[in-house]
Scaffold this motif. Structure first.
Motif, PDB file in Angstrom:
ATOM      1  N   ASN A 151      42.416  42.571  38.569  1.00  0.00           N
ATOM      2  CA  ASN A 151      43.081  43.844  38.769  1.00  0.00           C
ATOM      3  C   ASN A 151      44.217  43.677  39.760  1.00  0.00           C
ATOM      4  OD1 ASN A 151      41.535  43.266  40.901  1.00  0.00           O
ATOM      5  ND2 ASN A 151      40.590  45.288  41.109  1.00  0.00           N
TER       6      ASN A 151
ATOM      7  N   THR B  78      34.699  49.173  43.612  1.00  0.00           N
ATOM      8  CA  THR B  78      35.431  48.015  43.118  1.00  0.00           C
ATOM      9  C   THR B  78      34.432  46.931  42.746  1.00  0.00           C
ATOM     10  OG1 THR B  78      35.566  46.958  45.279  1.00  0.00           O
ATOM     11  CG2 THR B  78      37.279  48.550  44.718  1.00  0.00           C
ATOM     12  N   GLU B  79      34.904  45.988  41.988  1.00  0.00           N
ATOM     13  CA  GLU B  79      33.999  44.914  41.591  1.00  0.00           C
ATOM     14  C   GLU B  79      33.572  44.085  42.788  1.00  0.00           C
ATOM     15  OE1 GLU B  79      34.245  42.665  38.141  1.00  0.00           O
ATOM     16  OE2 GLU B  79      35.747  43.934  37.197  1.00  0.00           O
ATOM     17  N   GLU B  80      34.459  43.966  43.739  1.00  0.00           N
ATOM     18  CA  GLU B  80      34.088  43.217  44.934  1.00  0.00           C
ATOM     19  C   GLU B  80      32.915  43.878  45.647  1.00  0.00           C
ATOM     20  OE1 GLU B  80      37.197  42.913  47.764  1.00  0.00           O
ATOM     21  OE2 GLU B  80      35.973  41.810  49.202  1.00  0.00           O
TER      22      GLU B  80
ATOM     23  N   VAL C 246      42.004  50.096  40.559  1.00  0.00           N
ATOM     24  CA  VAL C 246      40.557  50.208  40.579  1.00  0.00           C
ATOM     25  C   VAL C 246      40.050  50.700  39.232  1.00  0.00           C
ATOM     26  CG1 VAL C 246      38.604  51.307  41.676  1.00  0.00           C
ATOM     27  CG2 VAL C 246      40.599  50.682  43.032  1.00  0.00           C
ATOM     28  N   TYR C 247      39.175  49.929  38.637  1.00  0.00           N
ATOM     29  CA  TYR C 247      38.602  50.343  37.361  1.00  0.00           C
ATOM     30  C   TYR C 247      37.317  51.115  37.589  1.00  0.00           C
ATOM     31  CZ  TYR C 247      41.836  47.048  35.254  1.00  0.00           C
ATOM     32  OH  TYR C 247      42.960  46.391  34.867  1.00  0.00           O
TER      33      TYR C 247
ATOM     34  N   PRO D 169      36.297  56.238  38.956  1.00  0.00           N
ATOM     35  CA  PRO D 169      36.292  54.977  39.697  1.00  0.00           C
ATOM     36  C   PRO D 169      35.636  55.186  41.049  1.00  0.00           C
ATOM     37  CG  PRO D 169      38.470  55.950  39.739  1.00  0.00           C
ATOM     38  CD  PRO D 169      37.636  56.780  38.818  1.00  0.00           C
TER      39      PRO D 169
END
Lengths: 159, 159
Positions: B18, A27-29, B22-23, A24
């Motif tokens: 999420n 983050t998507e953000e 955290v992916y 990881p």
DNA sequence: TCGATATGAATGAATG
DNA sequence: CATTCATTCATATCGA
């Protein structure tokens, strides 16, 4: 941008060799922010390229006074007079083009003394130049880039 | 670039909500590619904006029927006005008075970027102005002051 | 239109 | 690297 890039890496692991395993790292953000930045620059670049095309379509002659056909019009912007005696070094148009290209290729990274020496030798073929000149140029170029990026930020943050 | 962006997204999960977890969404290598892309676009944009500015500067005489709304984003990037004459910033009388007063009062204090920002905000109430304008003004004002005192020196030396 | 001057801005170099 | 200085270029304004 440098600052945010750094902070972006805070959550990144030391980058150990992965055996097919994905760590990881963002983050998507964070990805969304990056994508917005890229899209913004893509649009800006496209618009500016259109401008550039219409520019050269009408003004082929501008920037060519010094007769260096190898010089891309885009790069022939910092041309200075060579005639008058000057107290401080100024890159010739050819030198400027080389420097700008190197700057792009190096993505604004700092140069080692060896690199500086190589670059100086290459530039010396197109006019007098010292290693200090090259060193200062890159230093000032980075500062300029940084300052302008900050201006971009404040004006494009709405995108 | 679109293509690479897509391929980059192939490894991204569907973006489920999420709960603070955290992916794994990007590898470091992918991040490096992204960073290089962003830096490249930054620099390209800078150069294109420079070209654009010089284009406008030399285009002064030609009727700019290109002044369509799509150019607005370009103007937001620091380029000057398109249709009307090129302009460099000039302080309004009120702004000039404020600046001169600040210069006299603050003779000796170092002006940090915070100060510059404050001053800019104050001046902005009396007309358009950027932080760079303010910074340049103080720089040039110092030079002017210094040059004058030098002239004074040379005149009193003869006594 | 042509200098002449003032000054905003850009940048090489120096300093901390 | 961040700031600052010194020099130079570009442009605005004015008077002859």
């Amino acid at each position: 941008m440098d600052e945010r890039e750094r902070s972006r890496n805070n959550g990144v692991s030391g980058g150990g060799a992965n055996g097919g395993l994905v760590y990881p790292v963002m983050t998507e953000e964070q990805i969304q922010i990056l994508r917005h930045q890229i899209v913004a620059y893509t649009i800006i670049s496209e618009q500016l390229v259109q401008m550039y095309k219409s520019f050269i379509a009408q003004q082929d002659f501008i920037g060519m006074e010094l007769g260096n056909p190898s010089c891309d019009p885009l790069m022939a912007l910092g041309a200075r007079k060579i005639s008058s005696r000057r107290h401080r070094w100024a890159p010739t148009p050819v030198q400027l083009q080389i420097l700008e290209n190197l700057f792009i290729q190096g993505s604004g990274t700092t140069r080692t003394k060896e690199k500086i020496k190589e670059i100086t030798n290459e530039l010396a073929q197109h006019g007098p130049v010292t290693e200090s000149n090259v060193y200062n140029w890159f230093q000032n170029r980075r500062a300029k880039s940084k300052k302008r990026s900050a201006q971009f930020q404040s004006k494009t943050e709405s995108i």
